[in-house]
Design an enzyme around this catalytic site. Structure first.
Site, short mmCIF file in Angstrom:
data_model
loop_
_atom_site.label_atom_id
_atom_site.label_comp_id
_atom_site.label_asym_id
_atom_site.label_seq_id
_atom_site.Cartn_x
_atom_site.Cartn_y
_atom_site.Cartn_z
N TYR A 1 8.91 -4.19 -6.85
CA TYR A 1 9.26 -5.22 -7.83
C TYR A 1 10.06 -4.62 -9.00
O TYR A 1 9.76 -4.85 -10.16
CB TYR A 1 8.00 -5.93 -8.34
CG TYR A 1 7.40 -6.83 -7.28
CD1 TYR A 1 7.86 -8.14 -7.11
CD2 TYR A 1 6.42 -6.38 -6.41
CE1 TYR A 1 7.34 -8.97 -6.13
CE2 TYR A 1 5.91 -7.19 -5.41
CZ TYR A 1 6.37 -8.48 -5.28
OH TYR A 1 5.86 -9.30 -4.30
N TYR B 1 -3.29 -14.14 -3.58
CA TYR B 1 -2.24 -13.19 -3.19
C TYR B 1 -2.62 -12.59 -1.85
O TYR B 1 -3.74 -12.09 -1.67
CB TYR B 1 -2.06 -12.08 -4.24
CG TYR B 1 -1.05 -11.05 -3.80
CD1 TYR B 1 0.32 -11.30 -3.91
CD2 TYR B 1 -1.44 -9.85 -3.20
CE1 TYR B 1 1.25 -10.38 -3.45
CE2 TYR B 1 -0.52 -8.93 -2.74
CZ TYR B 1 0.83 -9.19 -2.88
OH TYR B 1 1.76 -8.30 -2.42
N LYS C 1 -6.16 -1.45 2.03
CA LYS C 1 -6.22 -0.70 0.77
C LYS C 1 -7.22 0.47 0.80
O LYS C 1 -6.86 1.54 1.23
CB LYS C 1 -6.46 -1.66 -0.39
CG LYS C 1 -5.19 -2.48 -0.68
CD LYS C 1 -5.13 -3.09 -2.05
CE LYS C 1 -3.73 -3.56 -2.40
NZ LYS C 1 -3.53 -5.00 -2.35
C1 LIG Z 1 -2.54 -5.74 -1.53
C2 LIG Z 1 -3.00 -6.94 -0.84
C3 LIG Z 1 -2.39 -7.38 0.35
C4 LIG Z 1 -1.17 -6.71 0.92
O1 LIG Z 1 -1.41 -5.41 1.32
P1 LIG Z 1 -0.18 -4.37 1.49
O2 LIG Z 1 -0.83 -3.15 2.03
O3 LIG Z 1 0.40 -4.20 0.11
O4 LIG Z 1 0.78 -5.00 2.43
C5 LIG Z 1 -2.91 -8.50 0.98
N1 LIG Z 1 -3.98 -9.14 0.47
C6 LIG Z 1 -4.59 -8.75 -0.66
C7 LIG Z 1 -5.80 -9.49 -1.15
C8 LIG Z 1 -4.13 -7.64 -1.36
O5 LIG Z 1 -4.73 -7.27 -2.50
#
Ligand SMILES: *Cc1c(COP(=O)(O)O)cnc(C)c1O
Length: 445
Positions: free
Chosen positions: A32, A160, A290
């Site tokens: 971003y 998100y 994550k």
């Molecule tokens: C970070 C995140 C994603 C996307 O994961 P990436 O590894 O960045 O593609 C999807 N859902 C949630 C809830 C997130 O926090």
């Protein structure tokens, strides 16, 4: 128990640092970020425990866990060792027609730790892809049931779910950062965001919007997708577990699948191993990512039930239509296994509860600031919501000058430190934050 290795102080000369930063500014696109008016970036030379070491010799206490993922701290000997051991066997092998022990053991572990009904694991390389996979599973499931018209998603505002196209279609249409793509995204159904906060008494009217949408449109809806309990990058909101329970009941009532995106919350961040445990809810499909590898490598997983996997595979085309090149990378699976073992062998519940208590206490002074609208804490997540958006560049400089790494967005300044952070470092981190936030000139006018 904790490991403090020695590291070289500054190994780079200033001339090299400046050159690298110049190349970065000219050629490397950041998340971003602008390529013409690039804000400064800080060159990391190494990282150890909860500290990032910048190339210029400065040290920053990490408040971000590199976006939720580095729960054990940086440069952990056990995680390093897991990767080294696997590296001597094989760094990668295709997953079509071949398998390997790290993937099999990791799948077994994930099935064991997640709610009992989740029995099958599909590995992918990033959270966004895990969400794409979840959406495809839901659509393919209903297709296989002879109901191909059930191919839309219902989600809640302020969510998100990632940056790829289908994931963008279920992000909040306004705060989800993808507004400009609206015309090219699949239109989905959006229920109002939950208003009942985590600790508040449940108010049944909170679920009305979702209930009405399901009642009117369940014939076109494949799944409800939502983040359990914590809405992350769409607003850093913590909502009532009862909302999640009601959502599960409504999905059952209207014959719609429930996808829980645990990518931000998984592996202890909210005080439970998975956030859905706050509501004792089992989804039909669950996305992990994550913190899955302790922040070492990119890896994600989509888990589902016998009902969904058999539903998909007992009808044409008989297979699930997805297969990433780097699916179940052995290095990533090995370090994920080591990270989970490390977590389960640690007193993580006490650590997270202690961080929660400390954050509540140490961030409270910000509530005295007129320009702070709200302060909220859940598990290892502390959020300060300001009245107006922060000036990103100025506030980042102020944080770095205070010796802390914090990356706000909009009106949200938040902390989610590694679980292993010591009291003294957490105090340095929060004191720095409280001090920087005292300066109202760091907010936009
Ligand atoms: C970070 C995140 C994603 C996307 O994961 P990436 O590894 O960045 O593609 C999807 N859902 C949630 C809830 C997130 O926090």
């Amino acid at each position: 128990m904790r490991f403090f290795g020695s590291y070289k102080l500054c190994s780079m000369h200033n001339i090299t640092i400046d050159h690298l930063l110049q190349l970065d500014q000219q050629q490397v696109w950041h998340p971003y970020a602008s390529m013409t008016q690039s804000p400064p970036v800080y060159l990391v030379e190494s990282a150890q425990g909860v500290r990032l070491k910048l190339a210029d010799g400065r040290e920053l206490i990490d408040g971000m866990s590199s976006w939720w993922s580095v729960i054990h701290g940086y440069n952990h000997p056990r995680l390093n060792q897991a990767i080294r051991q696997q590296l001597d066997k094989t760094a990668h092998v295709m997953f079509g027609g071949l398998s390997h022990e790290p993937a099999i053991r990791l799948a077994e572990k994930l099935v064991e730790l997640t709610p009992a009904a989740l029995q099958q694991v599909f590995f992918s390389d990033s959270g966004s892809v895990a969400v794409e996979v979840a959406l495809k599973m839901a659509i393919q499931y209903w297709h296989a049931q002879g109901q191909p018209q059930k191919n839309k998603m219902l989600t809640i505002r302020s969510g998100y779910h990632g940056d790829t196209f289908a994931a963008m279609s279920v992000c909040d249409p306004v705060t989800g950062m993808h507004e400009l793509f609206t015309d090219v995204l699949t239109p989905q159904f959006f229920a109002d965001a939950p208003q009942c906060r985590f600790d508040e008494t449940w108010d049944e009217s909170d679920i009305q919007s979702m209930q009405q949408l399901l009642q009117s449109h369940h014939g076109e809806i494949a799944a409800v997708i939502m983040e359990p309990i914590v809405q992350g990058a769409g607003g850093m909101r913590f909502y009532s577990p009862h909302y999640l329970r009601r959502a599960r009941e409504l999905c059952d009532e209207y014959d719609v699948l429930l996808i829980l995106d645990e990518i931000a919350t998984n592996f202890g961040r909210t005080g439970k191993l998975f956030a859905c445990e706050h509501a004792a809810v089992t989804p039909d499909i669950m996305c992990l990512g994550k913190a899955l590898t302790g922040g070492y490598m990119t890896l994600a997983a989509t888990l589902t039930t016998d009902r969904v996997s058999q539903g998909i595979c007992n009808a044409k085309p008989g297979v699930f239509m997805h297969g990433p090149t780097f699916m179940a990378n052995p290095l990533a699976c090995s370090v994920a296994l080591a990270s989970i073992d490390l977590l389960l062998a640690s007193p993580w519940q006490e650590q997270v509860r202690h961080i929660e208590d400390q954050l509540k206490q140490l961030l409270a002074p910000t509530l005295a600031y007129d320009h702070v609208a709200d302060m909220r804490v859940l598990g290892g997540i502390g959020v300060i919501e300001t009245q107006r958006p922060v000036k990103m560049q100025e506030i980042t400089t102020a944080f770095v000058n205070a010796g802390i790494w914090v990356r706000p967005f909009g009106k949200l300044v938040y902390l989610m430190p590694p679980f292993v952070i010591e009291d003294i470092d957490l105090t340095l981190l929060t004191n720095g934050l409280v001090k920087v936030l005292a300066d109202e000139s760091l907010l936009m006018t």
